[in-house]
Design a protein around this motif. Structure first.
Motif, PDB file in Angstrom:
ATOM      1  N   MET B 400       0.843  -1.209   0.000  1.00 11.11           N
ATOM      2  CA  MET B 400       0.000   0.000   0.000  1.00 11.11           C
ATOM      3  C   MET B 400       0.869   1.248   0.000  1.00 11.11           C
ATOM      4  N   ARG B 401       1.907   1.207   0.844  1.00 17.73           N
ATOM      5  CA  ARG B 401       2.750   2.396   0.996  1.00 17.73           C
ATOM      6  C   ARG B 401       3.519   2.676  -0.285  1.00 17.73           C
ATOM      7  N   LEU B 402       3.999   1.600  -0.916  1.00 22.64           N
ATOM      8  CA  LEU B 402       4.746   1.780  -2.163  1.00 22.64           C
ATOM      9  C   LEU B 402       3.847   2.447  -3.204  1.00 22.64           C
ATOM     10  N   PHE B 403       2.605   1.985  -3.294  1.00 28.83           N
ATOM     11  CA  PHE B 403       1.676   2.580  -4.248  1.00 28.83           C
ATOM     12  C   PHE B 403       1.410   4.043  -3.883  1.00 28.83           C
ATOM     13  N   GLY B 404       1.234   4.298  -2.589  1.00 28.43           N
ATOM     14  CA  GLY B 404       0.983   5.667  -2.141  1.00 28.43           C
ATOM     15  C   GLY B 404       2.100   6.599  -2.560  1.00 28.43           C
ATOM     16  N   GLN B 405       3.322   6.125  -2.429  1.00 25.91           N
ATOM     17  CA  GLN B 405       4.476   6.957  -2.792  1.00 25.91           C
ATOM     18  C   GLN B 405       4.475   7.251  -4.299  1.00 25.91           C
ATOM     19  N   VAL B 406       4.224   6.200  -5.084  1.00 30.51           N
ATOM     20  CA  VAL B 406       4.213   6.378  -6.542  1.00 30.51           C
ATOM     21  C   VAL B 406       3.050   7.284  -6.955  1.00 30.51           C
ATOM     22  N   TYR B 407       1.883   7.063  -6.343  1.00 34.37           N
ATOM     23  CA  TYR B 407       0.690   7.859  -6.679  1.00 34.37           C
ATOM     24  C   TYR B 407       0.936   9.334  -6.367  1.00 34.37           C
ATOM     25  N   ARG B 516     -19.128   6.439  -5.506  1.00 33.87           N
ATOM     26  CA  ARG B 516     -17.694   6.526  -5.363  1.00 33.87           C
ATOM     27  C   ARG B 516     -16.962   5.638  -6.362  1.00 33.87           C
ATOM     28  N   GLN B 517     -17.604   4.528  -6.754  1.00 35.21           N
ATOM     29  CA  GLN B 517     -16.925   3.623  -7.674  1.00 35.21           C
ATOM     30  C   GLN B 517     -16.602   4.313  -8.983  1.00 35.21           C
ATOM     31  N   GLU B 518     -17.552   5.123  -9.447  1.00 37.28           N
ATOM     32  CA  GLU B 518     -17.303   5.813 -10.701  1.00 37.28           C
ATOM     33  C   GLU B 518     -16.127   6.771 -10.542  1.00 37.28           C
ATOM     34  N   THR B 519     -16.133   7.473  -9.427  1.00 31.26           N
ATOM     35  CA  THR B 519     -15.042   8.395  -9.168  1.00 31.26           C
ATOM     36  C   THR B 519     -13.717   7.642  -9.081  1.00 31.26           C
ATOM     37  N   THR B 520     -13.773   6.478  -8.442  1.00 34.10           N
ATOM     38  CA  THR B 520     -12.557   5.680  -8.319  1.00 34.10           C
ATOM     39  C   THR B 520     -12.022   5.299  -9.691  1.00 34.10           C
ATOM     40  N   ALA B 521     -12.927   4.867 -10.560  1.00 39.86           N
ATOM     41  CA  ALA B 521     -12.499   4.479 -11.911  1.00 39.86           C
ATOM     42  C   ALA B 521     -11.861   5.676 -12.627  1.00 39.86           C
ATOM     43  N   GLU B 522     -12.471   6.820 -12.450  1.00 41.96           N
ATOM     44  CA  GLU B 522     -11.901   8.018 -13.098  1.00 41.96           C
ATOM     45  C   GLU B 522     -10.532   8.356 -12.519  1.00 41.96           C
ATOM     46  N   ARG B 523     -10.439   8.189 -11.202  1.00 41.54           N
ATOM     47  CA  ARG B 523      -9.157   8.491 -10.562  1.00 41.54           C
ATOM     48  C   ARG B 523      -8.070   7.541 -11.028  1.00 41.54           C
ATOM     49  N   VAL B 524      -8.454   6.281 -11.195  1.00 42.57           N
ATOM     50  CA  VAL B 524      -7.467   5.303 -11.689  1.00 42.57           C
ATOM     51  C   VAL B 524      -6.958   5.752 -13.052  1.00 42.57           C
ATOM     52  N   GLU B 525      -7.898   6.184 -13.909  1.00 37.33           N
ATOM     53  CA  GLU B 525      -7.502   6.636 -15.247  1.00 37.33           C
ATOM     54  C   GLU B 525      -6.559   7.844 -15.168  1.00 37.33           C
ATOM     55  N   ARG B 526      -6.924   8.785 -14.283  1.00 37.73           N
ATOM     56  CA  ARG B 526      -6.073   9.978 -14.146  1.00 37.73           C
ATOM     57  C   ARG B 526      -4.673   9.587 -13.675  1.00 37.73           C
ATOM     58  N   PHE B 527      -4.632   8.647 -12.738  1.00 36.48           N
ATOM     59  CA  PHE B 527      -3.339   8.191 -12.230  1.00 36.48           C
ATOM     60  C   PHE B 527      -2.527   7.534 -13.351  1.00 36.48           C
ATOM     61  N   LEU B 528      -3.183   6.667 -14.106  1.00 36.09           N
ATOM     62  CA  LEU B 528      -2.446   5.951 -15.165  1.00 36.09           C
ATOM     63  C   LEU B 528      -1.946   6.932 -16.228  1.00 36.09           C
ATOM     64  N   ASP B 529      -2.771   7.947 -16.514  1.00 34.71           N
ATOM     65  CA  ASP B 529      -2.326   8.968 -17.476  1.00 34.71           C
ATOM     66  C   ASP B 529      -1.102   9.704 -16.956  1.00 34.71           C
ATOM     67  N   LEU B 542       1.063  -2.127 -10.120  1.00 30.92           N
ATOM     68  CA  LEU B 542       1.281  -1.531  -8.799  1.00 30.92           C
ATOM     69  C   LEU B 542      -0.033  -1.383  -8.036  1.00 30.92           C
ATOM     70  N   LEU B 543      -1.061  -0.900  -8.751  1.00 28.56           N
ATOM     71  CA  LEU B 543      -2.376  -0.700  -8.132  1.00 28.56           C
ATOM     72  C   LEU B 543      -2.934  -2.038  -7.662  1.00 28.56           C
ATOM     73  N   GLU B 544      -2.800  -3.035  -8.507  1.00 27.56           N
ATOM     74  CA  GLU B 544      -3.320  -4.367  -8.170  1.00 27.56           C
ATOM     75  C   GLU B 544      -2.602  -4.925  -6.935  1.00 27.56           C
ATOM     76  N   LEU B 545      -1.304  -4.719  -6.891  1.00 33.43           N
ATOM     77  CA  LEU B 545      -0.516  -5.166  -5.733  1.00 33.43           C
ATOM     78  C   LEU B 545      -0.979  -4.444  -4.463  1.00 33.43           C
ATOM     79  N   ALA B 546      -1.212  -3.124  -4.600  1.00 33.49           N
ATOM     80  CA  ALA B 546      -1.626  -2.331  -3.441  1.00 33.49           C
ATOM     81  C   ALA B 546      -3.013  -2.770  -2.966  1.00 33.49           C
ATOM     82  N   ARG B 547      -3.911  -3.076  -3.904  1.00 33.93           N
ATOM     83  CA  ARG B 547      -5.246  -3.521  -3.511  1.00 33.93           C
ATOM     84  C   ARG B 547      -5.172  -4.851  -2.773  1.00 33.93           C
ATOM     85  N   ALA B 548      -4.290  -5.733  -3.253  1.00 31.03           N
ATOM     86  CA  ALA B 548      -4.115  -7.023  -2.562  1.00 31.03           C
ATOM     87  C   ALA B 548      -3.558  -6.785  -1.163  1.00 31.03           C
ATOM     88  N   SER B 549      -2.632  -5.854  -1.056  1.00 31.15           N
ATOM     89  CA  SER B 549      -2.016  -5.534   0.234  1.00 31.15           C
ATOM     90  C   SER B 549      -3.063  -4.978   1.190  1.00 31.15           C
TER      91      SER B 549
END
Lengths: 152, 730
Positions: B400-407, B516-529, B542-549
């Motif tokens: 989670m922390r690694l993803f937070g840092q990258v995000y 919130r799910q819609e917002t989350t999806a949009e945020r994921v897109e913004r992050f990936l961009d 990275l996101l998938e790893l963080a979600r598993a964590s």
């Protein structure tokens, strides 16, 4: 020493407010006074002073019950020389939470003066308090006291 | 004030302003060593940035939110994440940027560079900060160089660096940072040379890898190794390795990849190159008059020195040095991926199987001796899984922390915990349990007769369908009796579960879903961009790893709780038999065996948080406003319910504020009833904070004496934005 005309007083206050970070604010609850330390900023025309406080504080609760406040701002440095060198101003005014359209601009000015308080000032749990100044009582040279009403 | 220096202009007096690394490079340049084109950003630039941006006091406020020694490691990480976020958000002043930009533009206009840390404290403390501060390779464009200079400055405040500085007694407040900006050199082979072997003073060691040396330095690429006799300068041995990986340059940064087939069978260095590297290292040693650790690279057959430092400052010289431990707090992406695979495919299935096997055993049919043996066996099993929890599950939380840092690096959001919103709703086991409770409560809320039966305890009159649902819940999650009584009564008892269902019926709260799910999806897109088109796949990984964590921080506790419940069930059965036979004469010694087995287990001692239920007298010292860590945004004011022991849980009323030592994952069923959460244990990514965030509750963690200073019945305000709890009194 310049004569204490309005412009001189105004300049003294502006100089004091620009260099001092903190003010003591006095509120009251059921007639009992209660003082707090706050970081403040003054409007350019000196008619209003602003500070930020959490809505969970006693001073916020007190202000909701009684809008009348007094503030003290001074330049003392905890030295003997303060007695002849320090300047102190007592503010008498009426406070209320600022929710108006100029709130953002005031907050921006507040954060410019206190950049380290940005998170605090912008927190939704905090209120921007505006003190409409009725009078300033300016003390210098130990006992020299002048009173100024910005809106006579 | 010199903000940026050319190595050729450096004087000895400049050393404290450019750090040991920068100073060494300047000296080597003047002595004719071939090093990449370099400029040095002095500590004056760092200080000016801090002063102009207001960060100086902001950092101090953050670090003094509470006593550093009172902060758990998770809180230190949170604190440093907020500080890093400040560096990402605050640009350089126009004046400072202009001062740096002009030189950087002239020297590195269209050239990739490395941006490296050079901490002056390294000289003062005779301690090595290697690896604790960040360096970045293959940074392109002046804007990005300027941004990475801020990131290097920010790494002065990383959790590992802060903890290490405190450990070796350096004043955190006076720490400062210089930065080395060097033209990047992408050699075809690279490595390190120790002019004196750490294990044999008569020998030197050279390690080399194909490609860049980042893989070697961080331990992910195993190097070929040559041993050289210092006196004769002859190569004594060459230890080849199975060459599989290399660090290679990408569009941005560098990445680990599979070594091309044609290089697999070739050592990175020819014999003559080994000699050339050793001679270069010896020149550095002769010049500095001390054994050196030299980083080098070959590019187009030209040998380039990247860095040289005395071996005596390495951790090997200080047996007490804990730098390695602080570095181990952070795990690499590749390491975390392997850990995830092991947890998901081996450990969790094994835990589930184990709990099911234990639950399937009919304890009532065992003899006393067999039951005593079973108690021992379950104690051992539980102990083993607790060890796995600490050694495997807790380290995985770094995902989670690694993803937070990258995000945060990609997005520079206002809220440094915005990234958590991308992780929520990851099918947490405890949320699933609470949803099942809500479904049961929904039926009760719509059926006054059913509610009446439950209130009067007339369980025999329950409709068959509802009873089946209750049984299905118990089969999956247990009847909550162990949890609500603190393990003192784990015999079958529906009352605790009925109580919770009735409380749920008064409020049907669900984690917010669709909006919130819609917002989350949009945020994921913004992050990936923002993360970069070329790296989209890596960003998703990275996101998938963080979600598993994130998911595991909840699920592991639930699984562990099920195993512990089976241990408690065996103990409970033993206690029942001991109690029932108390008046009967001992015949076969079975009771003694049981008593001995139970006596070894202290689990029946209900864990208790500090504090007392008694009211403080009016004259006693009282807490008014307590500062902790903001862990869930929002403000709530209401009646406090202090949970000092599990048996306090049945008293929890809808709308109260949950005040506790730590939200035990097995008690999260009260969270949907709460208006806010306060925990003694600190951290933004701890279990209680995660659950509070799932339910959108204001949450403050890390209030050291929360359960002592707050009393049930106090009116309290929880400010989850600022991490403040105000106690208004009765």
């Amino acid at each position: 020493m310049p004569i204490d005309d309005t412009e001189v007083i105004r300049a003294r206050l502006q100089q004091l407010f620009a260099t001092q970070q903190l003010a003591v604010v006095a509120t009251s609850s059921s007639g009992h006074p209660y003082t707090s330390l706050v970081a403040f900023v003054a409007s350019t025309d000196l008619r209003r002073l602003f500070f930020v406080t959490s809505r969970a504080t006693r001073k916020y609760a007190n202000l909701k019950g009684d809008r009348r406040v007094s503030m003290l701002i001074n330049s003392s440095t905890n030295k003997n020389s303060d007695f002849h060198q320090a300047v102190a101003v007592t503010v008498v005014g009426v406070a209320e939470e600022d929710t108006g359209e100029k709130r953002q601009a005031t907050l921006a000015a507040y954060v410019t003066k206190h950049p380290y308080l940005e998170e605090f000032a912008l927190s939704p749990s905090c209120a921007l308090i505006c003190v409409q100044v009725r009078s300033y009582v300016l003390v210098r040279n130990f006992q020299h006291v002048m009173e100024w009403h910005p809106d006579p | 004030m010199n903000l940026i220096l050319d190595p050729a202009d450096v004087q000895p007096a400049d050393r404290p302003r450019i750090g040991g690394k920068g100073y060494t490079l300047a000296i080597l340049t003047r002595q004719g060593f071939t090093i990449p084109d370099t400029v040095l950003i002095t500590t004056d630039a760092y200080r000016q940035y801090l002063q102009k941006s207001g960060l100086q006091e902001r950092i101090q406020l953050e670090l003094h939110r509470k006593d550093f020694s009172d902060m758990r490691w998770e809180e230190v990480w949170d604190c440093t994440a907020r500080i890093r976020s400040l560096f990402l958000k605050k640009p350089l002043s126009d004046q400072l940027e202009a001062s740096l930009r002009e030189t950087l533009q002239r020297r590195f206009a269209n050239q990739p560079v490395a941006v490296r840390s050079s901490a002056p404290e390294e000289d003062d403390a005779c301690a090595s900060f290697a690896g604790l501060h960040e360096s970045f390779v293959n940074v392109r464009g002046i804007d990005d160089i300027l941004r990475h200079i801020r990131l290097v400055w920010a790494s002065l405040w990383s959790d590992a660096a802060l903890l290490y500085r405190q450990e070796i007694g350096l004043t955190i407040e006076h720490s400062t940072m210089a930065v080395v900006v060097q033209a990047a050199v992408f050699g075809h082979c690279s490595g390190v040379a120790f002019t004196r072997s750490p294990t044999n003073e008569a020998q030197a060691v050279i390690e080399a890898v194909h490609g860049l040396n980042q893989g070697l330095v961080d331990g992910t690429v195993e190097p070929d190794r040559w041993t050289i006799d210092r006196r004769s300068r002859k190569v004594l041995s060459h230890r080849p390795v199975e060459r599989r990986l290399w660090a290679a340059v990408q569009d941005r940064g560098i990445a680990l990849g599979r070594l091309p087939d044609k290089l697999v069978s070739h050592p990175p260095l020819e014999q003559s190159q080994v000699t050339a590297v050793y001679e270069l290292a010896c020149r550095a040693e002769a010049f500095f008059d001390a054994p050196q650790d030299v980083e080098w690279t070959f590019r187009n057959d030209r040998l380039i020195l990247l860095q040289s430092r005395p071996i005596t400052t390495s951790s090997s010289a200080h047996p007490e040095d804990k730098r390695g431990w602080y570095l181990s707090l952070h795990r690499s992406f590749d390491n975390l991926k392997l850990l995830r695979q092991r947890i998901e495919t081996e450990l969790i299935p094994e835990m589930i199987r184990c709990a099911a096997e234990l639950a399937g055993m009919d304890l009532a049919t065992l003899t006393d001796a067999d039951l005593a043996a079973e108690v021992h066996r379950r104690l051992e099993i539980n102990h083993n899984w607790v060890n796995v929890y600490w050694s495997e599950f807790i380290p995985f939380a770094h995902g989670m922390r690694l993803f937070g840092q990258v995000y945060n690096q990609a997005m520079a959001p206002d809220d440094p915990y915005e990234f958590v919103d991308l992780l929520v709703h990851s099918d947490l086991a405890s949320v699933d349990r609470n949803q099942r409770l809500s479904q049961l409560a929904g039926e009760v809320a719509g059926d006054p007769k059913l509610a009446g039966l439950l209130r009067t305890g007339d369980l025999k009159g329950l409709p068959a369908g509802f009873r089946q649902q209750i049984d299905a819940f118990i089969e999956t999650y247990g009847d909550l009796s162990c949890t609500m009584t603190g393990g003192t009564n784990c015999a079958e008892d529906l009352q605790p579960l009925i109580h919770v269902i009735l409380q749920y019926a008064t409020v049907l709260k669900h984690p917010p879903e669709n909006s919130r799910q819609e917002t989350t999806a949009e945020r994921v897109e913004r992050f990936l961009d923002a993360y970069g088109d070329g790296d989209r796949e890596k960003g998703l990984e990275l996101l998938e790893l963080a979600r598993a964590s994130y998911r595991l921080r909840d699920d592991d506790n639930i699984h562990l709780g099920r195993i512990e419940a089976q241990l408690l069930a065996a103990v409970q059965e033993a206690n029942r038999r001991i109690s029932e036979s108390a008046d009967e004469p001992e015949t076969d010694g079975g009771r003694q065996v049981l008593q001995a087995a139970v006596a070894e287990i202290h689990l029946l001692q209900e864990p208790t948080a500090a504090g007392s239920d008694e009211k403080h007298p009016l004259s006693a010292l009282r807490a008014r406003q307590l500062t902790g860590q903001p862990a869930g945004p929002g403000v709530a004011r209401g009646r406090a319910r202090v949970i000092r022991r599990h048996s306090d849980l049945p008293g929890f009323k809808n709308g109260e504020l949950l005040i506790c030592d730590a939200v035990d994952p097995n008690m999260t069923f009260v969270v949907p009833l709460a208006a806010g959460v306060v925990e003694r244990r600190g951290g933004m990514l701890i279990h209680g904070a995660i659950i509070a965030r799932e339910y959108g509750l204001p949450c403050v963690t890390g209030i050291p004496d929360a359960t002592s200073l707050i009393q049930t019945g106090d009116t309290v305000t929880v400010d989850g934005y600022l991490g403040i709890v105000t106690v208004h009194g009765d």
